[in-house]
Motif scaffolding. Sequence first.
Motif, PDB file in Angstrom:
ATOM      1  N   TRP A  98       0.821  -1.212   0.000  1.00  0.00           N
ATOM      2  CA  TRP A  98       0.000   0.000   0.000  1.00  0.00           C
ATOM      3  C   TRP A  98       0.850   1.255   0.000  1.00  0.00           C
ATOM      4  O   TRP A  98       0.331   2.365   0.193  1.00  0.00           O
ATOM      5  CB  TRP A  98      -0.930  -0.017   1.219  1.00  0.00           C
ATOM      6  CG  TRP A  98      -1.909  -1.141   1.181  1.00  0.00           C
ATOM      7  CD1 TRP A  98      -1.818  -2.327   1.835  1.00  0.00           C
ATOM      8  CD2 TRP A  98      -3.114  -1.193   0.429  1.00  0.00           C
ATOM      9  NE1 TRP A  98      -2.885  -3.131   1.543  1.00  0.00           N
ATOM     10  CE2 TRP A  98      -3.712  -2.456   0.679  1.00  0.00           C
ATOM     11  CE3 TRP A  98      -3.758  -0.308  -0.437  1.00  0.00           C
ATOM     12  CZ2 TRP A  98      -4.915  -2.835   0.104  1.00  0.00           C
ATOM     13  CZ3 TRP A  98      -4.958  -0.688  -1.007  1.00  0.00           C
ATOM     14  CH2 TRP A  98      -5.528  -1.938  -0.744  1.00  0.00           C
ATOM     15  N   ASP A  99       2.138   1.124  -0.218  1.00  0.00           N
ATOM     16  CA  ASP A  99       3.059   2.263  -0.232  1.00  0.00           C
ATOM     17  C   ASP A  99       2.591   3.342  -1.215  1.00  0.00           C
ATOM     18  O   ASP A  99       2.265   3.059  -2.367  1.00  0.00           O
ATOM     19  CB  ASP A  99       4.462   1.779  -0.627  1.00  0.00           C
ATOM     20  CG  ASP A  99       5.474   2.910  -0.678  1.00  0.00           C
ATOM     21  OD1 ASP A  99       5.358   3.839   0.134  1.00  0.00           O
ATOM     22  OD2 ASP A  99       6.364   2.852  -1.546  1.00  0.00           O
ATOM     23  N   GLY A 100       2.552   4.597  -0.735  1.00  0.00           N
ATOM     24  CA  GLY A 100       2.233   5.732  -1.592  1.00  0.00           C
ATOM     25  C   GLY A 100       0.760   5.913  -1.898  1.00  0.00           C
ATOM     26  O   GLY A 100       0.403   6.791  -2.696  1.00  0.00           O
ATOM     27  N   ARG A 101      -0.116   5.127  -1.267  1.00  0.00           N
ATOM     28  CA  ARG A 101      -1.544   5.212  -1.559  1.00  0.00           C
ATOM     29  C   ARG A 101      -2.311   5.738  -0.353  1.00  0.00           C
ATOM     30  O   ARG A 101      -1.875   5.604   0.796  1.00  0.00           O
ATOM     31  CB  ARG A 101      -2.076   3.841  -1.966  1.00  0.00           C
ATOM     32  CG  ARG A 101      -1.396   3.289  -3.211  1.00  0.00           C
ATOM     33  CD  ARG A 101      -1.681   1.811  -3.434  1.00  0.00           C
ATOM     34  NE  ARG A 101      -3.110   1.568  -3.698  1.00  0.00           N
ATOM     35  CZ  ARG A 101      -3.600   0.356  -3.937  1.00  0.00           C
ATOM     36  NH1 ARG A 101      -2.786  -0.697  -3.956  1.00  0.00           N
ATOM     37  NH2 ARG A 101      -4.890   0.198  -4.160  1.00  0.00           N
ATOM     38  N   ARG A 144       3.251   2.375  12.075  1.00  0.00           N
ATOM     39  CA  ARG A 144       3.463   3.608  12.833  1.00  0.00           C
ATOM     40  C   ARG A 144       2.488   4.647  12.302  1.00  0.00           C
ATOM     41  O   ARG A 144       2.432   4.889  11.090  1.00  0.00           O
ATOM     42  CB  ARG A 144       4.900   4.081  12.655  1.00  0.00           C
ATOM     43  CG  ARG A 144       5.298   5.246  13.542  1.00  0.00           C
ATOM     44  CD  ARG A 144       5.567   4.818  14.938  1.00  0.00           C
ATOM     45  NE  ARG A 144       6.093   5.903  15.761  1.00  0.00           N
ATOM     46  CZ  ARG A 144       5.998   5.952  17.075  1.00  0.00           C
ATOM     47  NH1 ARG A 144       5.415   4.963  17.726  1.00  0.00           N
ATOM     48  NH2 ARG A 144       6.500   6.953  17.761  1.00  0.00           N
ATOM     49  N   VAL A 145       1.699   5.259  13.182  1.00  0.00           N
ATOM     50  CA  VAL A 145       0.629   6.163  12.770  1.00  0.00           C
ATOM     51  C   VAL A 145       0.828   7.531  13.425  1.00  0.00           C
ATOM     52  O   VAL A 145       1.099   7.618  14.635  1.00  0.00           O
ATOM     53  CB  VAL A 145      -0.750   5.588  13.152  1.00  0.00           C
ATOM     54  CG1 VAL A 145      -1.854   6.577  12.804  1.00  0.00           C
ATOM     55  CG2 VAL A 145      -0.984   4.263  12.442  1.00  0.00           C
ATOM     56  N   THR A 162      -7.456   7.232   8.336  1.00  0.00           N
ATOM     57  CA  THR A 162      -7.367   7.364   6.884  1.00  0.00           C
ATOM     58  C   THR A 162      -6.259   8.355   6.567  1.00  0.00           C
ATOM     59  O   THR A 162      -6.164   9.420   7.189  1.00  0.00           O
ATOM     60  CB  THR A 162      -8.696   7.880   6.294  1.00  0.00           C
ATOM     61  OG1 THR A 162      -9.746   6.971   6.638  1.00  0.00           O
ATOM     62  CG2 THR A 162      -8.611   7.996   4.780  1.00  0.00           C
ATOM     63  N   GLY A 163      -5.406   8.013   5.613  1.00  0.00           N
ATOM     64  CA  GLY A 163      -4.314   8.903   5.254  1.00  0.00           C
ATOM     65  C   GLY A 163      -3.387   8.250   4.248  1.00  0.00           C
ATOM     66  O   GLY A 163      -3.686   7.171   3.708  1.00  0.00           O
ATOM     67  N   GLU A 164      -2.265   8.900   4.011  1.00  0.00           N
ATOM     68  CA  GLU A 164      -1.297   8.401   3.031  1.00  0.00           C
ATOM     69  C   GLU A 164      -0.311   7.459   3.702  1.00  0.00           C
ATOM     70  O   GLU A 164       0.259   7.777   4.748  1.00  0.00           O
ATOM     71  CB  GLU A 164      -0.549   9.564   2.378  1.00  0.00           C
ATOM     72  CG  GLU A 164       0.397   9.125   1.269  1.00  0.00           C
ATOM     73  CD  GLU A 164       1.054  10.294   0.558  1.00  0.00           C
ATOM     74  OE1 GLU A 164       1.972  10.041  -0.248  1.00  0.00           O
ATOM     75  OE2 GLU A 164       0.666  11.437   0.821  1.00  0.00           O
ATOM     76  N   ALA A 165      -0.106   6.290   3.084  1.00  0.00           N
ATOM     77  CA  ALA A 165       0.792   5.273   3.636  1.00  0.00           C
ATOM     78  C   ALA A 165       2.154   5.336   2.952  1.00  0.00           C
ATOM     79  O   ALA A 165       2.253   5.651   1.761  1.00  0.00           O
ATOM     80  CB  ALA A 165       0.194   3.877   3.463  1.00  0.00           C
ATOM     81  N   ALA A 175       6.120  -1.871   9.450  1.00  0.00           N
ATOM     82  CA  ALA A 175       6.126  -2.136   8.011  1.00  0.00           C
ATOM     83  C   ALA A 175       5.646  -0.932   7.222  1.00  0.00           C
ATOM     84  O   ALA A 175       6.061  -0.728   6.083  1.00  0.00           O
ATOM     85  CB  ALA A 175       5.238  -3.345   7.696  1.00  0.00           C
ATOM     86  N   LEU A 176       4.765  -0.136   7.819  1.00  0.00           N
ATOM     87  CA  LEU A 176       4.196   1.036   7.168  1.00  0.00           C
ATOM     88  C   LEU A 176       4.219   2.216   8.122  1.00  0.00           C
ATOM     89  O   LEU A 176       4.174   2.049   9.350  1.00  0.00           O
ATOM     90  CB  LEU A 176       2.734   0.788   6.758  1.00  0.00           C
ATOM     91  CG  LEU A 176       2.414   0.070   5.448  1.00  0.00           C
ATOM     92  CD1 LEU A 176       0.898  -0.026   5.307  1.00  0.00           C
ATOM     93  CD2 LEU A 176       3.011   0.792   4.251  1.00  0.00           C
ATOM     94  N   VAL A 177       4.267   3.426   7.546  1.00  0.00           N
ATOM     95  CA  VAL A 177       4.030   4.654   8.285  1.00  0.00           C
ATOM     96  C   VAL A 177       2.803   5.302   7.663  1.00  0.00           C
ATOM     97  O   VAL A 177       2.725   5.436   6.435  1.00  0.00           O
ATOM     98  CB  VAL A 177       5.232   5.615   8.220  1.00  0.00           C
ATOM     99  CG1 VAL A 177       4.901   6.926   8.912  1.00  0.00           C
ATOM    100  CG2 VAL A 177       6.454   4.977   8.854  1.00  0.00           C
ATOM    101  N   LEU A 178       1.839   5.686   8.491  1.00  0.00           N
ATOM    102  CA  LEU A 178       0.596   6.261   7.980  1.00  0.00           C
ATOM    103  C   LEU A 178       0.443   7.677   8.518  1.00  0.00           C
ATOM    104  O   LEU A 178       0.386   7.896   9.730  1.00  0.00           O
ATOM    105  CB  LEU A 178      -0.610   5.410   8.399  1.00  0.00           C
ATOM    106  CG  LEU A 178      -1.971   5.847   7.846  1.00  0.00           C
ATOM    107  CD1 LEU A 178      -1.966   5.776   6.324  1.00  0.00           C
ATOM    108  CD2 LEU A 178      -3.075   4.970   8.397  1.00  0.00           C
TER     109      LEU A 178
END
Length: 774
Positions: A98-101, A144-145, A162-165, A175-178
Amino acid sequence: MVRAHPGSVRGAARDVRLLPVACGAWAVALVCVFVPSASGWVAGGCVLGAVVVAGVVARCRLRVATVGGLVVVVLAVGAAVAFTVLSESVHRDAAREWDGRVVEAVGEVSSSASVGRDGRLWMDVQLRGIGPPGAVRAASAPMRVGVDPAEGFDLGAVVRVTGEAAATEAGERAALVLFASTASVEQESSGVFAVAAGLRHQFIERSTRLPEPGAGLLPGLAVGDTRAVDTELNDAMRISGLSHLTAVSGANCAIVVGAVFWLAALCGAGRGTRILLAAVALAGFVILVTPEPSVIRAAVMAGVAMLAILTGRPSAGAGMLALSAAGILVVDPWLASTPGFALSVVASGALILLAPVLSRGLERWMPRPLALSIAVPLAAQLACGPIIALFAEQQSLVGLAANLLAAPAAPVATVIGLLACLSAPLPMLADLLAASAWLPASWIAATADVTSRMPFAEVAVPPGILSAAVVAGVSGCIAIVLAGERVRIPGVRATASILLAGGVAVAGAQVLLTGPIAHMTTPAGWSVAACDVGQGDALLVRSEQQVALIDTGPEPASLAACLRSLGVARTDLLVLTHFDLDHVGGVDAVQGRVGAVLHGPVAEPADLRTLDRLRGGGATMTQASAGMRGDLGAAAWKVLWPERESRAFPTGNDASVVIEIGGAGVPRSLFLGDLSAEPQGMLRRSGRVRGPYEIVKVAHHGSADQDPSLYEQIDAAVMVFSVGLDNDYGHPRTEALGLAGVNGARALRTDFEGRLLLGTHEGVLEVWTERRPP
């Protein structure tokens, strides 16, 4: 004559032999988390190796079998670590897609929340589901949010964001930063976590009613909640080496264990009872401050270290520490790549093995209690220094002194603060205890403030293996000298003393050359300077002893060193072209010493806080727009960009303040901020840029997004690239460097040449560089 009991010697040897188990688990974890695709091969290799060695051991003599058995254990633990990475990688890889979405995610908060430098509230969340907005599907991975500050984001709460991952790099625990644009609490935390959260919130509210300094720091000291600690105090704690006191580090856990152990002994409890009560208290403390991975790790390490010392079994503590570290890595291998885990293990090991040796050495010159109080923080500082040098760009020179000054107050503030937190159902008692804990908290805050403002409180060092090796050598020499007669190898103490004396002499000379007499070594004829602050901008213009500073770089220490070297004590005009961290992160270095601030458009609450800090120091604020003019000594400045209330580029890089300064001996100079090609083209067509200029600060550190026609119009003699060495962006790009060749300009780079100084002499532009270019 004292004889060692043979059994105790063999026990110590057995405990030391457990260290390879931890080292093997750590090595496997590092390989697997940085190269997850190799985890299957590593797991298979460890299993195969363990089987082969076990088969060989079955036919060997006892002594060889013992060594072989240890190898089998090391390989088995390594296999377990690799299997953990292998099993988790599938879920992590799915989340990273979901990177960049823009996504919607649901998950459970798994850490305490803290306010970052960007003003967001950051926390760890264990994913339950992720997908496009309105179409969430099941998922499981750590994330990480960052959300706008709000209540309810406590451990155990279920949140929907809801936001950019953005996918993280290999080796990072999340694994992701949101970056959340909207966030809500779907289900509040419950059970014991809800009770702990309620106690914390009441304690924080009660503490913040007390006066500063100390009010905001008290919750951090007692329960590790740093949301009330302002940026200035947070930086002071970091510079003075006291930030570990508010991070629920091993120090907090050790204080709890030691206090309960001592109180139980005072009441006449036996050793077994004391250990049990200390363990129960530590478990309760972990629940109270939120049992996130970093807290559990710190608690395990500190608990093992303190109990080993308090029970008089340091050798057993070394073995238990090794097994604990290995067990933690089996459960969470990604901790292997975090500085916090390494610092916890090493500091705990130093507490067990090095502190007693240093204490006995110091007893030659001082009473035993004082020797022990100095040996504990000193051992931690010496052991952790090389690890800090691997990652940090600054080394604190006042850390030991600050920790010694804060040492008497830290346990008092922590223990009484904890009691105040637990006494929330009894408001009068809680108020009394909070007020009592406020005094030592204020002492620690004052200690951090005073020591962080001392000259050369920290020094900039390039992070990496070389710096770590140098720091390790210095730490080793200090330990050998202080250990005294316990070091029996001939000539080692003398050699260490000579090396340490030489190091002190060199460091002293460096301090003088970069501090009190730094400006005496700087050419006097400079009018324009580009500071070497890494990947960021910090440029100065001087006319008749008045100084303008254009941006402050990413952090205060590098800017402060540059200002010191130039003899600049006060900034008459500070231009903040925009509010990215690499342009405003060093504001603290000039706070209280700025006359006027000219700034770009404000976009975030953090931008306003930056301006408020400068305003609090006596500066006046003006938002820049094209057409503004003013004087700097005998020179004149003029703002060329941005347009007033621009709708095309309201904030950010493309709304950077572009300013020209020149006249009366100051080379005509143009500073382009971080403009990209499109606004550069609009600026060119506006007719405000009228070359030739003698100096141009190239836009956006020399990114590829440039308007060649603008630089042709500028027609500069020198093009300055303010960039950091080996930066992740590849700046300056070949396309930007090519503009210098096309226009016949000389390219100057802070990454290669260091600090740049430029001035005119009899109409000729002169250049001084700190280093020769490669």
